[in-house]
Motif scaffolding. Structure first.
Motif, PDB file in Angstrom:
ATOM      1  N   VAL A 282       0.855  -1.180   0.000  1.00  0.00           N
ATOM      2  CA  VAL A 282       0.000   0.000   0.000  1.00  0.00           C
ATOM      3  C   VAL A 282       0.892   1.230   0.000  1.00  0.00           C
ATOM      4  CG1 VAL A 282      -0.176   0.023   2.532  1.00  0.00           C
ATOM      5  CG2 VAL A 282      -1.948   1.125   1.157  1.00  0.00           C
ATOM      6  N   VAL A 283       0.462   2.272  -0.701  1.00  0.00           N
ATOM      7  CA  VAL A 283       1.242   3.510  -0.769  1.00  0.00           C
ATOM      8  C   VAL A 283       0.607   4.554   0.143  1.00  0.00           C
ATOM      9  CG1 VAL A 283       2.140   5.337  -2.255  1.00  0.00           C
ATOM     10  CG2 VAL A 283       1.927   3.005  -3.135  1.00  0.00           C
ATOM     11  N   PRO A 284       1.344   5.106   1.099  1.00  0.00           N
ATOM     12  CA  PRO A 284       0.767   6.094   2.014  1.00  0.00           C
ATOM     13  C   PRO A 284       0.477   7.424   1.316  1.00  0.00           C
ATOM     14  CG  PRO A 284       2.823   5.153   2.851  1.00  0.00           C
ATOM     15  CD  PRO A 284       2.736   4.795   1.409  1.00  0.00           C
ATOM     16  N   ASP A 285      -0.263   8.256   2.015  1.00  0.00           N
ATOM     17  CA  ASP A 285      -0.438   9.642   1.591  1.00  0.00           C
ATOM     18  C   ASP A 285       0.687  10.506   2.152  1.00  0.00           C
ATOM     19  OD1 ASP A 285      -3.187   9.443   0.305  1.00  0.00           O
ATOM     20  OD2 ASP A 285      -3.563   8.594   2.282  1.00  0.00           O
ATOM     21  N   ILE A 286       1.135  10.150   3.354  1.00  0.00           N
ATOM     22  CA  ILE A 286       2.228  10.859   4.022  1.00  0.00           C
ATOM     23  C   ILE A 286       3.138   9.819   4.666  1.00  0.00           C
ATOM     24  CG2 ILE A 286       2.846  12.559   5.782  1.00  0.00           C
ATOM     25  CD1 ILE A 286       0.064  13.730   5.581  1.00  0.00           C
ATOM     26  N   ILE A 287       4.448  10.063   4.607  1.00  0.00           N
ATOM     27  CA  ILE A 287       5.442   9.181   5.217  1.00  0.00           C
ATOM     28  C   ILE A 287       6.287  10.026   6.163  1.00  0.00           C
ATOM     29  CG2 ILE A 287       7.425   7.683   4.799  1.00  0.00           C
ATOM     30  CD1 ILE A 287       6.199   7.531   1.822  1.00  0.00           C
ATOM     31  N   THR A 288       6.437   9.570   7.403  1.00  0.00           N
ATOM     32  CA  THR A 288       7.283  10.309   8.349  1.00  0.00           C
ATOM     33  C   THR A 288       8.526   9.497   8.681  1.00  0.00           C
ATOM     34  OG1 THR A 288       6.091   9.425  10.272  1.00  0.00           O
ATOM     35  CG2 THR A 288       5.308  11.516   9.340  1.00  0.00           C
ATOM     36  N   MET A 289       9.616  10.205   8.904  1.00  0.00           N
ATOM     37  CA  MET A 289      10.917   9.585   9.163  1.00  0.00           C
ATOM     38  C   MET A 289      11.602  10.287  10.324  1.00  0.00           C
ATOM     39  SD  MET A 289      11.838   9.696   5.142  1.00  0.00           S
ATOM     40  CE  MET A 289      10.707  11.094   4.970  1.00  0.00           C
ATOM     41  N   GLY A 290      12.550   9.619  10.964  1.00  0.00           N
ATOM     42  CA  GLY A 290      13.286  10.213  12.066  1.00  0.00           C
ATOM     43  C   GLY A 290      14.440   9.332  12.490  1.00  0.00           C
ATOM     44  N   LYS A 291      14.647   9.202  13.788  1.00  0.00           N
ATOM     45  CA  LYS A 291      15.713   8.442  14.444  1.00  0.00           C
ATOM     46  C   LYS A 291      16.925   8.053  13.587  1.00  0.00           C
ATOM     47  CE  LYS A 291      13.491   6.339  18.508  1.00  0.00           C
ATOM     48  NZ  LYS A 291      12.307   7.204  18.605  1.00  0.00           N
ATOM     49  N   PRO A 292      16.827   7.009  12.734  1.00  0.00           N
ATOM     50  CA  PRO A 292      18.042   6.535  12.055  1.00  0.00           C
ATOM     51  C   PRO A 292      18.481   7.378  10.865  1.00  0.00           C
ATOM     52  CG  PRO A 292      16.163   5.224  11.383  1.00  0.00           C
ATOM     53  CD  PRO A 292      15.660   6.177  12.434  1.00  0.00           C
ATOM     54  N   MET A 293      17.756   8.437  10.564  1.00  0.00           N
ATOM     55  CA  MET A 293      17.953   9.167   9.311  1.00  0.00           C
ATOM     56  C   MET A 293      19.325   9.834   9.203  1.00  0.00           C
ATOM     57  SD  MET A 293      15.197  11.812   7.728  1.00  0.00           S
ATOM     58  CE  MET A 293      15.256  12.391   6.042  1.00  0.00           C
ATOM     59  N   GLY A 294      19.862  10.294  10.323  1.00  0.00           N
ATOM     60  CA  GLY A 294      21.161  10.980  10.296  1.00  0.00           C
ATOM     61  C   GLY A 294      22.221  10.288  11.105  1.00  0.00           C
ATOM     62  N   ASN A 295      21.968   9.027  11.489  1.00  0.00           N
ATOM     63  CA  ASN A 295      22.920   8.220  12.255  1.00  0.00           C
ATOM     64  C   ASN A 295      23.381   8.907  13.538  1.00  0.00           C
ATOM     65  OD1 ASN A 295      24.097   5.547  12.033  1.00  0.00           O
ATOM     66  ND2 ASN A 295      26.071   6.578  12.160  1.00  0.00           N
ATOM     67  N   GLY A 296      22.452   9.587  14.186  1.00  0.00           N
ATOM     68  CA  GLY A 296      22.781  10.258  15.436  1.00  0.00           C
ATOM     69  C   GLY A 296      22.690  11.764  15.347  1.00  0.00           C
ATOM     70  N   TYR A 297      22.802  12.308  14.137  1.00  0.00           N
ATOM     71  CA  TYR A 297      22.604  13.746  13.973  1.00  0.00           C
ATOM     72  C   TYR A 297      21.097  14.000  13.887  1.00  0.00           C
ATOM     73  CZ  TYR A 297      23.510  18.548  12.692  1.00  0.00           C
ATOM     74  OH  TYR A 297      23.564  19.929  12.706  1.00  0.00           O
ATOM     75  N   PRO A 298      20.581  15.031  14.581  1.00  0.00           N
ATOM     76  CA  PRO A 298      19.129  15.262  14.583  1.00  0.00           C
ATOM     77  C   PRO A 298      18.586  15.744  13.252  1.00  0.00           C
ATOM     78  CG  PRO A 298      20.270  16.999  15.795  1.00  0.00           C
ATOM     79  CD  PRO A 298      21.297  15.959  15.468  1.00  0.00           C
ATOM     80  N   VAL A 299      18.031  14.811  12.508  1.00  0.00           N
ATOM     81  CA  VAL A 299      17.376  15.129  11.240  1.00  0.00           C
ATOM     82  C   VAL A 299      16.224  14.153  11.047  1.00  0.00           C
ATOM     83  CG1 VAL A 299      19.051  13.711   9.958  1.00  0.00           C
ATOM     84  CG2 VAL A 299      17.679  15.420   8.747  1.00  0.00           C
ATOM     85  N   ALA A 300      15.114  14.666  10.561  1.00  0.00           N
ATOM     86  CA  ALA A 300      13.917  13.856  10.327  1.00  0.00           C
ATOM     87  C   ALA A 300      13.158  14.487   9.174  1.00  0.00           C
ATOM     88  CB  ALA A 300      13.068  13.795  11.593  1.00  0.00           C
ATOM     89  N   GLY A 301      12.059  13.866   8.771  1.00  0.00           N
ATOM     90  CA  GLY A 301      11.374  14.452   7.629  1.00  0.00           C
ATOM     91  C   GLY A 301      10.014  13.863   7.345  1.00  0.00           C
ATOM     92  N   VAL A 302       9.359  14.478   6.381  1.00  0.00           N
ATOM     93  CA  VAL A 302       8.037  14.072   5.924  1.00  0.00           C
ATOM     94  C   VAL A 302       8.067  14.038   4.402  1.00  0.00           C
ATOM     95  CG1 VAL A 302       5.573  14.606   5.969  1.00  0.00           C
ATOM     96  CG2 VAL A 302       7.033  15.304   7.884  1.00  0.00           C
ATOM     97  N   ALA A 303       7.557  12.969   3.826  1.00  0.00           N
ATOM     98  CA  ALA A 303       7.370  12.891   2.378  1.00  0.00           C
ATOM     99  C   ALA A 303       5.884  12.692   2.128  1.00  0.00           C
ATOM    100  CB  ALA A 303       8.176  11.741   1.779  1.00  0.00           C
ATOM    101  N   MET A 304       5.389  13.223   1.039  1.00  0.00           N
ATOM    102  CA  MET A 304       3.938  13.176   0.841  1.00  0.00           C
ATOM    103  C   MET A 304       3.541  13.280  -0.626  1.00  0.00           C
ATOM    104  SD  MET A 304       5.086  16.401   1.117  1.00  0.00           S
ATOM    105  CE  MET A 304       5.372  16.584   2.881  1.00  0.00           C
ATOM    106  N   ARG A 305       2.290  12.915  -0.887  1.00  0.00           N
ATOM    107  CA  ARG A 305       1.703  13.162  -2.194  1.00  0.00           C
ATOM    108  C   ARG A 305       1.578  14.680  -2.376  1.00  0.00           C
ATOM    109  NH1 ARG A 305      -1.497   8.492  -4.054  1.00  0.00           N
ATOM    110  NH2 ARG A 305      -1.573   6.892  -2.425  1.00  0.00           N
ATOM    111  N   PRO A 306       1.876  15.206  -3.559  1.00  0.00           N
ATOM    112  CA  PRO A 306       1.817  16.667  -3.754  1.00  0.00           C
ATOM    113  C   PRO A 306       0.471  17.286  -3.413  1.00  0.00           C
ATOM    114  CG  PRO A 306       3.041  15.661  -5.538  1.00  0.00           C
ATOM    115  CD  PRO A 306       2.480  14.532  -4.728  1.00  0.00           C
ATOM    116  N   ASN A 307      -0.628  16.586  -3.705  1.00  0.00           N
ATOM    117  CA  ASN A 307      -1.943  17.190  -3.433  1.00  0.00           C
ATOM    118  C   ASN A 307      -2.218  17.350  -1.941  1.00  0.00           C
ATOM    119  OD1 ASN A 307      -2.256  14.226  -3.287  1.00  0.00           O
ATOM    120  ND2 ASN A 307      -4.430  14.664  -3.011  1.00  0.00           N
ATOM    121  N   VAL A 308      -1.541  16.562  -1.102  1.00  0.00           N
ATOM    122  CA  VAL A 308      -1.763  16.626   0.341  1.00  0.00           C
ATOM    123  C   VAL A 308      -1.201  17.914   0.929  1.00  0.00           C
ATOM    124  CG1 VAL A 308      -1.105  15.569   2.548  1.00  0.00           C
ATOM    125  CG2 VAL A 308      -1.904  14.132   0.657  1.00  0.00           C
ATOM    126  N   VAL A 309      -0.096  18.394   0.373  1.00  0.00           N
ATOM    127  CA  VAL A 309       0.549  19.581   0.929  1.00  0.00           C
ATOM    128  C   VAL A 309       0.176  20.852   0.182  1.00  0.00           C
ATOM    129  CG1 VAL A 309       2.658  19.471  -0.470  1.00  0.00           C
ATOM    130  CG2 VAL A 309       2.773  20.404   1.847  1.00  0.00           C
TER     131      VAL A 309
END
Length: 449
Positions: A282-309
């Motif tokens: 299944v393909v989400p409308d929004i995807i959230t990311m965090g923790k492992p994204m920067g291997n300890g450096y604080p970085v996170a994010g959101v990816a989404m369908r263009p119509n949602v944002v």
């Protein structure tokens, strides 16, 4: 579905140090704990009955103040290993060059966005960066509410999605003293240990449908169904076949969105796919990311369908002083390069299978291990006092967590009853590390009889 205790957890943390036992610690540790409490206050928690002070780490090994070596089988934050040289060099070089925010043009964030978006399906077209997974989930729900015009949020019964005011309000695992929003509804986790997996998708859709109906009756509507697809805080449930799509269909028919929380289950953790939701077809409308994204450096994010944002972006603006800064982007880019370049997805699958097989072997001779489940390098091992009744045994599980710490192997516990061993090492775990882990667990089980 699961057997539950009636004891309120209040502000307690699974595998948390009990401050009332401070007097039993050695003098140095006692002084440290007392100083920490004096300076930092009561809200912070320490792990383990006997807290440990770490002073350095490398790859999957950590070292305490006395130089003792520990095997890290828990920390997902440093997904490509503590002190990974590629990530360290990228952060160091960028910090020496420029550290600034997204209101200036900088090519780094564009290059990373192209790379990250390429790992999703084609209809996931935009990305926004934050500092933490909590911020990512907060932003995702702001967008979902704006896009749908609804307020209701549906989560699984013991989900954890963050500690901002909004994300904490739909994180039931924070305990009885952390109030849920009146517009939040919970559905039971898809527990295949206590129910048949054959119709789990239909069953979950039915549970979600009940909560959709209740939200609509109360005038809230449904903004989003938010799911960690490995159900990490519910006790780690990894299903061999897709189960989420029927429930997502129910939510979308009611005008809501599907938000895939990939903070714990993403970035190759499952061994079969880069993203956990991809296991569910299944393909989400929004995807959230965090923790492992920067291997300890604080970085996170959101990816989404263009119509949602689209409406959200036109009606209001988004800015985060540190979210998407040039150094954070360098860390995220380097971490993703290591995951891809070293084929850690394959390593997660191969080494994770060895780890799971080893624990399953121990289960054949120890009936206190009720269930061994998970995917890739993320396992849940459910401890029970009676295999026939599947009665949770939290005392045994927490005892094993602390016994493993004494053997210098780090794990924790999860689930409503805190009876599920949570095993989640960095993606660079090797067969030799598996052997060391299994030896320690076998010894801990033997000594706990």
């Amino acid at each position: 579905m699961a057997t539950r205790s009636n004891t309120p957890r209040r502000g307690k943390m699974v595998n948390g140090f009990d401050p009332s036992t401070t007097g039993t610690l050695d003098k140095r540790t006692r002084d440290f704990v007392e100083r920490r409490a004096h300076l930092l206050g009561p809200a912070y928690r320490l792990f383990y009955a006997d807290p440990v002070e770490f002073v350095r780490a490398h790859d999957v090994l950590m070292y305490d103040a006395d130089g003792n070596e520990y095997l890290d089988a828990y920390n997902n934050v440093v997904s490509v290993g503590h002190g990974n040289p590629h990530v360290v060099e990228a952060v160091h070089a960028q910090m020496q060059t420029l550290c600034t925010h997204t209101r200036y043009m900088h090519e780094g964030i564009l290059n990373f966005a192209e790379k990250l978006l390429g790992s999703f399906e084609d209809n996931i077209g935009h990305m926004m960066l934050t500092c933490t997974g909590s911020e990512a989930n907060d932003l995702a729900l702001r967008m979902a509410k704006h896009h749908t015009g609804n307020k209701g949020i549906i989560v699984t019964s013991e989900a954890y999605h963050g500690n901002s005011d909004l994300s904490a309000s739909f994180s039931p695992s924070l305990g009885e003293n952390a109030p849920l929003g009146t517009w939040v509804r919970r559905v039971p986790a898809p527990d295949t240990y206590r129910a048949s997996a054959n119709d789990m998708g239909t069953w979950l859709a039915g549970e979600v449908s009940k909560q959709v109906h209740d939200l609509q009756r109360r005038g809230e509507g449904v903004a989003a169904f938010v799911v960690d697809s490995l159900f990490s805080s519910d006790g780690v449930f990894a299903h061999d076949h897709p189960i989420l799509k029927p429930a997502v269909d129910v939510v979308r028919e009611a005008g809501g969105l599907f938000v895939a929380d990939e903070v714990q289950c993403g970035f190759a953790r499952s061994g079969s796919h880069i993203w956990g939701y991809q296991r569910h077809d299944v393909v989400p409308d929004i995807i959230t990311m965090g923790k492992p994204m920067g291997n300890g450096y604080p970085v996170a994010g959101v990816a989404m369908r263009p119509n949602v944002v689209e409406a959200f972006g036109n009606d209001m603006r988004y800015f985060n002083t540190f979210g998407g800064n040039t150094v954070a982007v360098a860390a995220a880019n380097a971490t993703f390069d290591v995951i891809k370049g070293q084929n850690l997805l394959h390593n997660s699958a191969q080494v994770g299978a060895m780890l799971k097989a080893g624990v399953e072997s121990l289960a054949r001779s120890d009936e206190r291990i009720g269930d061994v489940r998970g995917a890739g390098l993320y396992l849940g091992v459910e401890m029970v006092s009676n295999r026939a009744t599947k009665t949770p045994d939290s005392k045994l599980a927490l005892g094993l967590v602390n016994a493993m710490r004494a053997k210098r192997v780090l794990i924790s516990a999860t689930g409503f009853n805190a009876n599920v061993l949570k095993i989640r090492p960095p993606l660079t775990f090797t067969p030799a590390h598996v052997d060391r882990f299994l030896s320690a667990l076998e010894s801990a089980l033997r000594e706990s009889r």
